[in-house]
Design a protein around this motif. Structure first.
Motif, short mmCIF file in Angstrom:
data_model
loop_
_atom_site.label_atom_id
_atom_site.label_comp_id
_atom_site.label_asym_id
_atom_site.label_seq_id
_atom_site.Cartn_x
_atom_site.Cartn_y
_atom_site.Cartn_z
N VAL A 138 0.82 -1.21 0.00
CA VAL A 138 0.00 0.00 0.00
C VAL A 138 0.86 1.26 0.00
CG1 VAL A 138 -1.85 1.27 1.14
CG2 VAL A 138 -1.87 -1.23 1.16
N TYR A 139 1.66 1.48 1.05
CA TYR A 139 2.34 2.78 1.11
C TYR A 139 3.32 3.00 -0.03
CZ TYR A 139 4.82 6.92 2.22
OH TYR A 139 5.37 8.19 2.09
N VAL A 142 1.48 3.77 -3.29
CA VAL A 142 0.75 5.04 -3.25
C VAL A 142 1.72 6.22 -3.21
CG1 VAL A 142 -0.86 6.45 -1.91
CG2 VAL A 142 -1.32 4.02 -2.24
N TRP A 145 2.43 6.90 -6.69
CA TRP A 145 1.33 7.63 -7.34
C TRP A 145 1.43 9.14 -7.10
CZ3 TRP A 145 -3.76 4.84 -5.42
CH2 TRP A 145 -3.69 3.48 -5.74
N VAL A 146 1.76 9.51 -5.87
CA VAL A 146 1.60 10.89 -5.43
C VAL A 146 2.89 11.71 -5.50
CG1 VAL A 146 0.96 12.34 -3.43
CG2 VAL A 146 -0.31 10.23 -3.91
N THR A 174 -2.91 12.74 0.79
CA THR A 174 -3.41 11.46 0.28
C THR A 174 -2.50 10.31 0.69
OG1 THR A 174 -2.25 11.93 -1.82
CG2 THR A 174 -4.60 12.46 -1.71
N ALA A 175 -1.21 10.41 0.33
CA ALA A 175 -0.29 9.28 0.53
C ALA A 175 -0.08 8.95 1.99
CB ALA A 175 1.05 9.60 -0.13
N ASN A 179 -4.41 7.71 3.37
CA ASN A 179 -3.91 6.34 3.27
C ASN A 179 -3.95 5.64 4.63
OD1 ASN A 179 -2.77 4.17 1.94
ND2 ASN A 179 -0.78 5.11 1.62
N SER A 370 -9.67 7.86 -4.60
CA SER A 370 -8.93 6.72 -5.16
C SER A 370 -7.97 6.15 -4.12
CB SER A 370 -8.15 7.16 -6.40
OG SER A 370 -9.02 7.59 -7.41
N THR A 371 -7.27 7.04 -3.43
CA THR A 371 -6.36 6.59 -2.37
C THR A 371 -7.12 5.90 -1.25
OG1 THR A 371 -4.87 8.43 -2.88
CG2 THR A 371 -4.58 7.33 -0.76
N TYR A 374 -8.35 2.34 -2.46
CA TYR A 374 -7.27 1.36 -2.61
C TYR A 374 -6.75 0.93 -1.24
CZ TYR A 374 -2.77 -0.70 -3.82
OH TYR A 374 -1.70 -1.56 -3.93
N SER A 375 -6.48 1.88 -0.37
CA SER A 375 -5.95 1.55 0.94
C SER A 375 -6.95 0.72 1.74
CB SER A 375 -5.60 2.83 1.70
OG SER A 375 -5.08 2.53 2.98
#
Length: 440
Positions: A138-139, A142, A145-146, A174-175, A179, A370-371, A374-375
């Motif tokens: 996850v982290y 992500v 992504w960010v 977000t991240a 998250n 989205s974050t 997914y998380s």
């Protein structure tokens, strides 16, 4: 050419952010009951140890390696064990290893944040296994992504939120916060409530510890936000001021909400308001004016103060309000950029209230949700898998007696040494604890 001033600022900021994890341990440790304080703090220190190792081995490469999956993940082999990054570089503003260090402490803190939601009831071994799996699945992705931006000159392709979507997230709304908050919500649903939740008082055992932790978080957050400028420049200065302004407004917003709702402002509310404001301004600190920062902070203070009560209405046991503060605060700060972004700020974006239309608001909402999705989904899968294999919960007797003794064979406070006489004796005389003392 390397700018030594910028390098010094990045490394100093990394040290400030590293301090936030022990600060978080104090903040969380003070909020639990006395019998759980060591376990709560150990969850943060465990993350500090584990994620440092994983970041060096492959975490940095997954987050900042060249994209290999449509903006979803970096190449885990490109910088495996930080290979290729030891040589001194020329023609760069700061060493890549300074950036590695700065981003490492972000990863550590994000994992540690989750632990507050599941206080008092989980096995330390399961937490540590979860921390490693969650960071990996996850982290690290992500963060790609960010935080991973395209570099056309170097042929580097980064993450989809930063580049394809174009959402603004200066330092991790977000991240980091959405998250961690979404993961916290998923875990509390998997693990279940503490014994006695809603029936027994579960008050913080040490409010001065909570306030000390909040103060250290506030101090370290200047490295978190202003350090994300990656330079000692105008942007860092604006971000610094916005961070301080928003946090102050959030404290006031939380305390006013408490005063109107409960009849009195509390120290726990002030400390929680600090964190709520810091969370909310994190994504927005480069995109708004100081007045915009005040508005975001005040809104976050009120929203988070109200949100922490949802667990009693909805029946989920988020022990230390990670969902109410980090998820709600992160969503608020990320989405409000779409309203308050000021083109005069360093990000040079225009929100709805500054003639920019609703486009940025939509982009920010997509990035945030989205974050979150997914998380939440991936954490549910990890959580149920560990529940079926290792198991999450300590047994009922251990939870009732105190998880510190059950998991660590220690107590946070040794009251047995008080009044034992010999006031001039060396403190070293009390360092050894016998089996009889432990059992007593």
């Amino acid at each position: 050419m390397e700018n030594t001033g910028d390098t010094a600022w990045i490394l100093t900021s990394a040290a400030l952010v590293m301090l936030m994890t022990p600060g978080l341990a104090l903040f969380y440790g003070g909020m639990v009951r006395m019998k759980s304080v060591l376990n709560m703090m150990m969850m943060s220190f465990g993350a500090l140890g584990l994620i440092s190792v994983l970041w060096v081995l492959y975490g940095y490469s997954v987050a900042f390696g060249n994209d290999v999956g449509g903006g979803l993940i970096g190449d885990p082999t490109e910088f495996f064990a930080l290979s290729g990054l030891l040589a001194e570089e020329s023609g760069v503003p700061f060493p890549t290893m300074a950036f590695v260090a700065f981003q490492m402490v972000f990863a550590i803190l994000t994992v540690a944040l989750i632990s507050g939601a599941i206080a008092d009831r989980v096995k330390f071994s399961t937490w540590m296994v979860f921390a490693g799996i969650w960071a990996t699945l996850v982290y690290f992705p992500v963060a790609h992504w960010v935080f991973a931006f395209d570099n056309e000159d170097a042929g580097v392709v980064g993450g989809w939120i930063a580049n394809r979507l174009g959402a603004i997230d200066f330092a991790g709304g977000t991240a980091v916060h959405i998250n961690a908050g979404a993961a916290a919500l998923a875990l509390v649903l998997v693990i279940g409530k503490r014994k006695g939740f809603g029936r027994e008082p579960m008050r913080p055992h040490n409010l001065p510890l909570v306030m000390l932790g909040a103060g250290l978080l506030w101090f370290g957050w200047f490295g978190f936000n202003a350090g994300s400028a990656l330079a000692a420049n105008h942007t860092a200065a604006v971000v610094f001021v916005n961070t301080l302004a928003a946090t102050g407004a959030a404290v006031l917003g939380w305390l006013v909400t408490e005063r109107l709702r409960d009849g009195h402002p509390t120290s726990l509310g002030a400390a929680s308001g600090v964190v709520a404001g810091l969370v909310a301004i994190t994504p927005a600190c480069s995109a708004v004016s100081p007045v915009g920062a005040l508005l975001i902070g005040a809104i976050a203070g009120v929203l988070c103060a109200l949100a922490v009560g949802l667990k009693y209405k909805l029946g989920y046991d988020d022990s230390l309000d990670v969902v109410g503060v980090h998820l709600v605060g992160g969503l608020a700060g990320t989405i409000l950029i779409g309203l308050f972004a000021d083109p005069a700020a360093p990000a040079e974006a225009s929100g709805l209230f500054f003639g920019g239309g609703a486009g940025l608001l939509g982009i920010q909402t997509v990035g945030a949700l989205s974050t979150l999705a997914y998380s939440f989904v991936v954490t549910l899968v990890i959580g149920f898998a560990l529940k079926a294999t290792m198991g999450w919960r300590v047994d009922d007797a251990a939870e009732a007696a105190g998880i510190d003794q059950a998991e660590h064979a220690e107590a946070g406070y040794d009251f047995g040494t008080f009044g034992s006489g010999g006031g001039s004796r060396s403190p070293l005389a009390h360092r050894t604890t016998t089996d009889q003392e432990v059992s007593a």
